[in-house]
Design an enzyme around this catalytic site. Sequence first.
Site, PDB file in Angstrom:
ATOM      1  N   CYS A  73      14.154   9.774  -5.451  1.00  0.00           N
ATOM      2  CA  CYS A  73      14.190  11.234  -5.389  1.00  0.00           C
ATOM      3  C   CYS A  73      13.822  11.878  -6.728  1.00  0.00           C
ATOM      4  CB  CYS A  73      15.578  11.695  -4.968  1.00  0.00           C
ATOM      5  SG  CYS A  73      15.767  13.486  -4.945  1.00  0.00           S
ATOM      6  N   TRP A 259       7.431   8.043   0.484  1.00  0.00           N
ATOM      7  CA  TRP A 259       6.427   8.988   0.966  1.00  0.00           C
ATOM      8  C   TRP A 259       5.768   8.556   2.267  1.00  0.00           C
ATOM      9  CZ3 TRP A 259       6.121  13.791  -0.530  1.00  0.00           C
ATOM     10  CH2 TRP A 259       6.621  14.154  -1.792  1.00  0.00           C
ATOM     11  N   LYS A 262       5.965  10.896   5.285  1.00  0.00           N
ATOM     12  CA  LYS A 262       5.176  12.116   5.116  1.00  0.00           C
ATOM     13  C   LYS A 262       3.702  11.853   5.386  1.00  0.00           C
ATOM     14  CE  LYS A 262       8.291  15.095   3.531  1.00  0.00           C
ATOM     15  NZ  LYS A 262       8.548  16.413   4.134  1.00  0.00           N
TER      16      LYS A 262
END
Length: 265
Positions: A73, A259, A262
């Site tokens: 993060c 990621w 996404k």
Amino acid sequence: MSAIRIHPPTTALTISIKHLTCNPNNLNLFSTNSRNFKRSGFRRNLTPIAMSSNPLEVCAKSSITVPNRLGDCPFTQRVLLTLEEKHLPYNLKLIDLANKPEWFLSISPEGKVPIVKLDDKWIADSDVITQTVEEKFPEPPLLTPPEKASIGSKIFSTYIGFLKSKDPNDGKEEALLNELSAFNDYIKENGPFINGKDISGADLSLGPKLYHLEIALGHYKQWSVPDSLPHLKTYMKTVFSLESFTKTMPLTEDVIEGWRPKVMG
């Protein structure tokens, strides 16, 4: 030395750092003596600071690729960078966001990280956390002048747009390059950091995002920052080589896996 204690019942790792020291589905876009530290050719004069009497409690995402490691993060790294640069001791509790323990949900009902305990109160949101830390522990100062606080602030959102893009002609790459070029020009005239010679909170916020950009775009797009932006590349190298950064940066594998939803979604 750091002492590591694992608490199996809570699936959290606690790390006590003595020396000076994400929710992946909801990335929000929006004492000691004075001494000199030498980092990447720059020297910083540190003034005496008022140390926190007790280590701060910090809940952070755990690695999804390696047990008992800090996760990916960028907002959590921003908070940890702030604590490191201010030389504040903290206990780091690593949270498996796929299997959140009940005690964590009791203090963070939305299940988000980072969350920090200050003055017996849990505080969420990296903006609020870093502002509160700055107010409570003003030395060494990391406050970014208001007129410089938005420098590079659009890079992260344009990076995400390009990373998720499936159409090479939709202008997302050009939008990112425009933001990176503007930042390159700014650093050329005002660097080495956003606030000149002194590192500030703006660098600690942008640095982790640029680190994610470099890794994720390299992996998923085979894309890298062009050589035509040398001042940006130097800035990235400088920030990434800071002791505080190397101490808190996530594993490359975690950035890539973090990621993936996404990109593939």
